[in-house]
Design a protein around this motif. Structure first.
Motif, PDB file in Angstrom:
ATOM      1  N   GLY A 150      -7.139  -0.875   6.398  1.00  0.00           N
ATOM      2  CA  GLY A 150      -6.569  -1.614   5.283  1.00  0.00           C
ATOM      3  C   GLY A 150      -5.077  -1.831   5.447  1.00  0.00           C
ATOM      4  N   ALA A 151      -4.390  -0.881   6.093  1.00  0.00           N
ATOM      5  CA  ALA A 151      -2.949  -1.028   6.305  1.00  0.00           C
ATOM      6  C   ALA A 151      -2.665  -2.171   7.274  1.00  0.00           C
ATOM      7  CB  ALA A 151      -2.366   0.279   6.833  1.00  0.00           C
ATOM      8  N   ALA A 152      -3.432  -2.252   8.364  1.00  0.00           N
ATOM      9  CA  ALA A 152      -3.247  -3.342   9.322  1.00  0.00           C
ATOM     10  C   ALA A 152      -3.633  -4.684   8.710  1.00  0.00           C
ATOM     11  CB  ALA A 152      -4.083  -3.077  10.576  1.00  0.00           C
ATOM     12  N   ALA A 153      -4.685  -4.691   7.885  1.00  0.00           N
ATOM     13  CA  ALA A 153      -5.106  -5.928   7.229  1.00  0.00           C
ATOM     14  C   ALA A 153      -4.030  -6.426   6.272  1.00  0.00           C
ATOM     15  CB  ALA A 153      -6.418  -5.711   6.484  1.00  0.00           C
ATOM     16  N   TYR A 154      -3.411  -5.502   5.559  1.00  0.00           N
ATOM     17  CA  TYR A 154      -2.343  -5.892   4.635  1.00  0.00           C
ATOM     18  C   TYR A 154      -1.166  -6.512   5.392  1.00  0.00           C
ATOM     19  CZ  TYR A 154       1.534  -5.566   1.354  1.00  0.00           C
ATOM     20  OH  TYR A 154       2.621  -5.864   0.576  1.00  0.00           O
ATOM     21  N   GLU A 155      -0.738  -5.886   6.477  1.00  0.00           N
ATOM     22  CA  GLU A 155       0.386  -6.415   7.245  1.00  0.00           C
ATOM     23  C   GLU A 155       0.061  -7.793   7.814  1.00  0.00           C
ATOM     24  OE1 GLU A 155       3.359  -5.212   7.325  1.00  0.00           O
ATOM     25  OE2 GLU A 155       2.789  -3.468   6.126  1.00  0.00           O
ATOM     26  N   LEU A 156      -1.174  -7.981   8.258  1.00  0.00           N
ATOM     27  CA  LEU A 156      -1.601  -9.272   8.782  1.00  0.00           C
ATOM     28  C   LEU A 156      -1.576 -10.326   7.678  1.00  0.00           C
ATOM     29  CD1 LEU A 156      -2.883 -11.130  10.919  1.00  0.00           C
ATOM     30  CD2 LEU A 156      -5.104 -10.101  10.348  1.00  0.00           C
ATOM     31  N   ALA A 157      -2.130  -9.981   6.514  1.00  0.00           N
ATOM     32  CA  ALA A 157      -2.144 -10.925   5.394  1.00  0.00           C
ATOM     33  C   ALA A 157      -0.728 -11.281   4.966  1.00  0.00           C
ATOM     34  CB  ALA A 157      -2.930 -10.331   4.224  1.00  0.00           C
TER      35      ALA A 157
ATOM     36  N   LEU B 217       0.847  -1.192   0.000  1.00  0.00           N
ATOM     37  CA  LEU B 217       0.000   0.000   0.000  1.00  0.00           C
ATOM     38  C   LEU B 217       0.883   1.242   0.000  1.00  0.00           C
ATOM     39  CD1 LEU B 217      -2.565  -1.182   2.703  1.00  0.00           C
ATOM     40  CD2 LEU B 217      -2.723  -1.426   0.220  1.00  0.00           C
ATOM     41  N   HIS B 218       1.179   1.758  -1.171  1.00  0.00           N
ATOM     42  CA  HIS B 218       2.077   2.918  -1.238  1.00  0.00           C
ATOM     43  C   HIS B 218       1.606   3.959  -2.253  1.00  0.00           C
ATOM     44  CE1 HIS B 218       3.396   1.208  -4.999  1.00  0.00           C
ATOM     45  NE2 HIS B 218       3.910   0.147  -4.411  1.00  0.00           N
TER      46      HIS B 218
END
Length: 311
Positions: free
Chosen positions: A263-270, A107-108
């Motif tokens: 969405g940022a936390a979800a991405y890191e978790l995934a 996510l950038h």
């Protein structure tokens, strides 16, 4: 998914499948993108049946799902005697590839202050308007006023392919817009986010995803090692659930998102979960695919770049 204490990955899988069972047709597409495409993109029906079995998808249901995906133009089939193989069709490849890129990309996305505007005018039929609105929404465009769609990070190539797919090339007005220097009395264009998108559903989706998978991450961090088939099921359910939310995310630049953005936390978790199970999952995938085709290749280089790099 309500919180529960889980002791092993089998318990987590069983609870997930009982409380939030994935639709078989959608699950087939998830597994195609996550497991089949990196290994050449072609799978024999027998291998697909074996891959879907741990999810409770039986032979008959899988055949029905594959048949419907072929009817919709997503999958094409090839017969070799009594056997059938399936692959993503050339017609759907561009959209499929773009969706895959979105799922695994970091996510950038940043905002340069411009908006892409798509205005339909009076040149479209009712059917064209309906299709255009659906396809633009899928690509993250918001409707800010009747016939006017916008996105703060519109991609020209993606938009051109969309216009070709909907048969609307040459029928729309497309331009870039930015705040006018010196204008004192207009609203800043960043506020168009409030006009064009209701992000509450996406936020709820990300929060539910985090609640579903956080207990599993704690289990794996604690040293639990799933067997290869379990790892494959976990990886598939992870991407299936993440894809379901992420493909409804309009992909707005970070400067225009509410803070904190789940969405940022979800991405890191995934990303962390994917890294923890991908090696064992690949063992299962290759074992299944090579039972029908011993020449199935190992995952391609694009696979190693998922989630910013799997090493």
């Amino acid at each position: 998914m309500r919180k529960m204490k889980i002791l092993n990955s089998n318990e987590w899988i069983a609870h997930f499948l009982a409380s939030d069972p994935p639709r078989s047709k959608s699950l087939v597409m998830t597994i195609f993108g996550d497991a089949i495409v990196p290994h050449g993109g072609v799978v024999w029906l027998g291998s697909l049946i074996e891959l879907l079995a741990p999810f409770g998808v039986n032979d008959r249901l899988l055949r029905t799902s594959v048949f419907r995906l072929a009817q919709e133009g997503w999958l094409g089939s090839h017969r070799d005697g009594r056997r059938s193989s399936y692959a993503i069709t050339p017609e759907s490849q561009a959209r499929f590839t773009r969706a895959q890129r979105r799922i695994y990309a970091p996510l950038h996305l940043h905002w340069d202050g411009n908006w892409t505007l798509v205005m339909s005018g009076n040149s479209l039929s009712a059917a064209e308007r309906t299709l255009l609105r659906k396809e633009l929404a899928w690509e993250g465009y918001g409707l800010v006023s009747p016939g006017v769609f916008c996105h703060p990070a519109g991609n020209a190539d993606t938009l051109d392919e969309l216009l070709a797919r909907t048969g609307t090339r040459g029928k729309l007005f497309i331009c870039h817009a930015a705040d006018m220097p010196g204008a004192r009395h207009g609203r800043p264009l960043r506020e168009m986010v409030d006009e064009g998108w209701d992000l509450s559903g996406v936020i709820d989706g990300y929060q539910q995803f985090i609640a579903q998978f956080q207990p599993l991450l704690a289990l794996l961090r604690g040293g639990h090692q799933p067997e290869p088939e379990q790892a494959f099921v976990i990886r598939s359910l992870l991407i299936h659930a993440y894809r379901r939310v992420q493909l409804h995310d309009p992909q707005l630049p970070v400067e225009l998102l509410p803070e904190p953005w789940p969405g940022a936390a979800a991405y890191e978790l995934a990303r962390e979960l994917y890294r923890l199970v991908q090696v064992q999952a690949e063992q299962h995938i290759l074992a299944v695919l090579r039972r029908e085709d011993e020449h199935t290749p190992a995952a391609d280089s694009a696979f190693d770049r998922r989630f910013g790099g799997l090493a």
